[in-house]
Design a protein around this motif. Sequence first.
Motif, short mmCIF file in Angstrom:
data_model
loop_
_atom_site.label_atom_id
_atom_site.label_comp_id
_atom_site.label_asym_id
_atom_site.label_seq_id
_atom_site.Cartn_x
_atom_site.Cartn_y
_atom_site.Cartn_z
N PRO A 176 -4.00 90.58 36.20
CA PRO A 176 -4.94 89.57 37.27
C PRO A 176 -5.00 90.38 38.78
O PRO A 176 -5.93 90.04 39.30
CB PRO A 176 -4.23 88.35 37.32
N GLN A 191 -7.79 95.64 34.15
CA GLN A 191 -8.67 95.32 33.29
C GLN A 191 -9.74 96.00 32.59
O GLN A 191 -10.21 96.00 31.68
CB GLN A 191 -9.53 93.96 34.22
N SER A 232 -0.43 81.90 30.98
CA SER A 232 -1.51 82.94 31.00
C SER A 232 -2.68 82.30 30.16
O SER A 232 -3.76 82.67 30.68
CB SER A 232 -1.34 84.28 30.07
N MET A 263 -5.14 81.20 32.79
CA MET A 263 -5.88 82.08 33.66
C MET A 263 -6.89 82.84 32.93
O MET A 263 -6.90 83.52 32.00
CB MET A 263 -4.63 83.44 33.75
N VAL A 306 -8.53 85.52 33.27
CA VAL A 306 -8.48 87.16 33.09
C VAL A 306 -8.03 87.23 31.79
O VAL A 306 -7.98 88.48 31.06
CB VAL A 306 -8.00 87.75 34.27
N TYR A 307 -6.94 86.42 31.23
CA TYR A 307 -6.30 86.54 30.09
C TYR A 307 -7.11 86.01 28.89
O TYR A 307 -6.67 86.15 27.79
CB TYR A 307 -5.08 86.18 30.02
#
Length: 194
Positions: free
Chosen positions: A22, A28, A100, A103, A105-106
């Motif tokens: 993150p 990423q 996660s 979140m 991003v995950y």
Amino acid sequence: RYLKPSALIVPTSFLLYGCLKPAIKGIQSFDDNIKAQVLSTYPNFKTNADDYLMWVPSAALYTLKAFNVPTKHNLKEQLIIEAGSIIITGGVGLVMRKISGNMEVYNKQGTKFPSGHTANAFRAAEIFHQELKDTNKVLSYAGYIVAAGVGTFRILNKNHLFTEVIAGAGLGILSTKLTYWIFEKVKYSKVKHI
């Protein structure tokens, strides 16, 4: 000795790499690039071999035990260590997935962090290594090859991203080292009290 800093560098780095996703855009991007490469190169790849291979290091250890190959612990102790490492790896992995899961991003690729298959495979590989490293150092590393194969299949199957696999590897190894440390503390504290 299981938790000495030099023994923790690699698995901690693996776990930290996944956890920093993150905060670091490059991680990423690397995940996205690997996923795109897999989709273009292996669009139809599918196997369930990883469902079985993750148990190979454990099965191999008990098979070697049946043929009287010397290991660090007896069968009863190995079963306790195996059960303990499964509980710790699974418990920590579940907490990581809960955290996660909130979140973005995950979650944007529809996968879960960390890879449970990879964590289990590296957990078993670490036990295989610990049990054989004093008597058969070269063979003791074979479990890691199988575990790396499991992680690779998870990526090729499009079930997980690189960060999820690398974090799973770190989780499996660290959880097993912690299990051995706890086991030795309990075992030797009982010996002292006798």
